[in-house]
Motif scaffolding. Structure first.
Motif, PDB file in Angstrom:
ATOM      1  N   ALA A  80       0.846  -1.206   0.000  1.00 48.62           N
ATOM      2  CA  ALA A  80       0.000   0.000   0.000  1.00 48.62           C
ATOM      3  C   ALA A  80       0.877   1.250   0.000  1.00 48.62           C
ATOM      4  O   ALA A  80       0.646   2.178  -0.794  1.00 48.62           O
ATOM      5  CB  ALA A  80      -0.933  -0.019   1.215  1.00 48.62           C
TER       6      ALA A  80
ATOM      7  N   THR B   5      -3.076  -2.623  -8.284  1.00 49.15           N
ATOM      8  CA  THR B   5      -1.890  -1.763  -8.207  1.00 49.15           C
ATOM      9  C   THR B   5      -0.859  -2.100  -9.303  1.00 49.15           C
ATOM     10  O   THR B   5       0.102  -1.344  -9.492  1.00 49.15           O
ATOM     11  CB  THR B   5      -1.253  -1.818  -6.797  1.00 49.15           C
ATOM     12  OG1 THR B   5      -1.347  -3.151  -6.283  1.00 49.15           O
ATOM     13  CG2 THR B   5      -1.976  -0.898  -5.839  1.00 49.15           C
TER      14      THR B   5
ATOM     15  N   TRP C 121      -6.193  -4.782  -5.376  1.00 49.31           N
ATOM     16  CA  TRP C 121      -6.154  -3.313  -5.417  1.00 49.31           C
ATOM     17  C   TRP C 121      -5.877  -2.780  -6.824  1.00 49.31           C
ATOM     18  O   TRP C 121      -5.878  -1.557  -7.034  1.00 49.31           O
ATOM     19  CB  TRP C 121      -5.071  -2.790  -4.458  1.00 49.31           C
ATOM     20  CG  TRP C 121      -5.370  -3.078  -3.010  1.00 49.31           C
ATOM     21  CD1 TRP C 121      -6.598  -3.308  -2.468  1.00 49.31           C
ATOM     22  CD2 TRP C 121      -4.424  -3.154  -1.928  1.00 49.31           C
ATOM     23  NE1 TRP C 121      -6.472  -3.529  -1.108  1.00 49.31           N
ATOM     24  CE2 TRP C 121      -5.160  -3.434  -0.752  1.00 49.31           C
ATOM     25  CE3 TRP C 121      -3.036  -3.008  -1.829  1.00 49.31           C
ATOM     26  CZ2 TRP C 121      -4.557  -3.582   0.497  1.00 49.31           C
ATOM     27  CZ3 TRP C 121      -2.432  -3.152  -0.591  1.00 49.31           C
ATOM     28  CH2 TRP C 121      -3.189  -3.441   0.570  1.00 49.31           C
TER      29      TRP C 121
ATOM     30  N   THR D 104       2.702   1.918  -3.327  1.00 51.20           N
ATOM     31  CA  THR D 104       1.873   2.273  -4.489  1.00 51.20           C
ATOM     32  C   THR D 104       0.944   3.451  -4.193  1.00 51.20           C
ATOM     33  O   THR D 104       0.200   3.874  -5.078  1.00 51.20           O
ATOM     34  CB  THR D 104       1.005   1.056  -4.899  1.00 51.20           C
ATOM     35  OG1 THR D 104       0.229   0.657  -3.763  1.00 51.20           O
ATOM     36  CG2 THR D 104       1.851  -0.106  -5.371  1.00 51.20           C
TER      37      THR D 104
ATOM     38  N   CYS E 265      -1.621   3.269  -2.367  1.00 50.14           N
ATOM     39  CA  CYS E 265      -2.985   2.744  -2.305  1.00 50.14           C
ATOM     40  C   CYS E 265      -3.551   2.933  -0.888  1.00 50.14           C
ATOM     41  O   CYS E 265      -2.862   2.657   0.096  1.00 50.14           O
ATOM     42  CB  CYS E 265      -2.960   1.261  -2.686  1.00 50.14           C
ATOM     43  SG  CYS E 265      -4.545   0.467  -2.545  1.00 50.14           S
TER      44      CYS E 265
END
Ligand code: C5P
Length: 305
Positions: free
Chosen positions: A81, A124, A122, A84, A86
């Motif tokens: 997370a 990503t 996600w 990226t 996110c």
């Protein structure tokens, strides 16, 4: 989006050559990783926050495992997370088959599967190479659990060079109820080397014998068996003397050879073929041991549904 389910394999080390303790607390290694067909499963579902639970239907007891931020699964999801940008969460459910503190990289496989699962969930879109570099920040064995197959590992074990395996290799794994902590196994090796420094000389520069790689490439189990080496085997056997008899019992049951897997205490017995592996597993099971028959090489962390 429904759940993304990813599986990642456990590993054994066909060679594990350990250099002297470095200032960063790690040992330089030369190792040959082999991924085996015993998998961890991570299911990732959309959620507002990061949540972790272990599937009570796991093959091993999971009740005592931490589900907070100290767990490598949460750390893996957080790292992805952060890398990226996110902000999404995930509900992560882990089904374990690889023993805990068993020397087979079970926690590393959980982290690898989490990286791949959250990357899908996600959207990503990191590449496998990106995921492997994130994996290296989580632990020495995590990049290999992402990539799978067979590889030479150097550095702390995180620098990988893929190597070929000529055909399928068959193993019987013998599990133990009580694990060995990896740092404790390395510490025991250092202490032994310090105590007998006069006889042993300085810790060796880690290396892999080309004869092992050649036997592996040829898929020649007869040539491979005598090449299996593990510097952590002696400390593991000193910590668990009962493993000496267990290794002999596996060979009596028909294995070409047996070796402590990584820092132990799981034992890996190499069989001539699948039929022999089934017979060895049957005999060890008959003696009351927990075993699994697995083949290799196994693929790295991959979405299975
Ligand atoms: O990298 P990872 O967190 O899996 O390592 C766990 C422990 O194993 C380290 O803290 C260290 O004690 C030991 N280790 C080591 N040398 C390596 C890999 C691991 O001493 N190359």
């Amino acid at each position: 989006m429904s759940a993304v389910i990813v599986r990642a394999p456990g590993k054994i080390n066909l060679a594990l050559s350990v250099g002297p303790l470095a200032d960063d607390g790690y040992h330089p290694l030369a190792t040959v990783f082999l991924a085996v067909g015993l998998y961890e499963y991570v299911a990732a579902e959309p959620a507002d926050t990061l949540q972790l639970e272990f599937d009570p239907a796991s093959a091993i007891p999971v009740a005592d495992l931490a589900t907070d931020d100290s767990n490598l699964v949460i750390r893996a999801a957080r790292l992805l997370a952060e890398a990226t940008g996110c902000t999404a969460g995930a509900r992560l459910r882990v089904k374990k088959n690889v023993p805990i503190a068993g020397g087979m990289g079970g926690g590393s496989a959980d982290a690898a599967a989490t990286l791949v699962a959250c990357n899908e969930l996600w959207g990503t879109n990191l590449t496998r190479t990106d995921l492997e570099s994130l994996a290296a920040q989580l632990g020495s064995d995590v990049p290999f659990a992402v990539s799978g197959g067979a590889a030479i590992g150097t550095g702390r074990g995180e620098q990988l060079a893929r190597t070929l395996v000529g055909g399928e290799l068959h193993w019987v794994l013998r599990f133990n109820d009580r694990g060995i902590s990896t740092p404790a196994a390395y510490r025991a090796l250092d202490e032994h080397r310090a105590q007998f420094a006069e006889h042993l000389g300085p810790a060796p520069i880690p290396e892999v014998d080309p004869a092992l790689l050649q036997a592996l490439r040829a898929g020649d189990v007869g040539a491979l068996a005598p090449q299996l080496v593990n510097d952590l085997q002696a400390p593991a056997l000193r910590m668990r003397p009962e493993l000496v008899a267990a290794l002999a019992a596996g060979e009596r049951a028909g294995a070409l050879t047996g070796i402590v897997s990584g820092s132990g205490p799981t034992l890996a017995f190499l069989a001539r073929d699948a039929q022999d592996a089934a017979a060895i597993a049957e005999r060890l099971r008959g003696d009351g041991h927990r075993v699994a028959q697995v083949s290799s090489p196994a693929e790295g962390a991959t979405r299975c549904c």
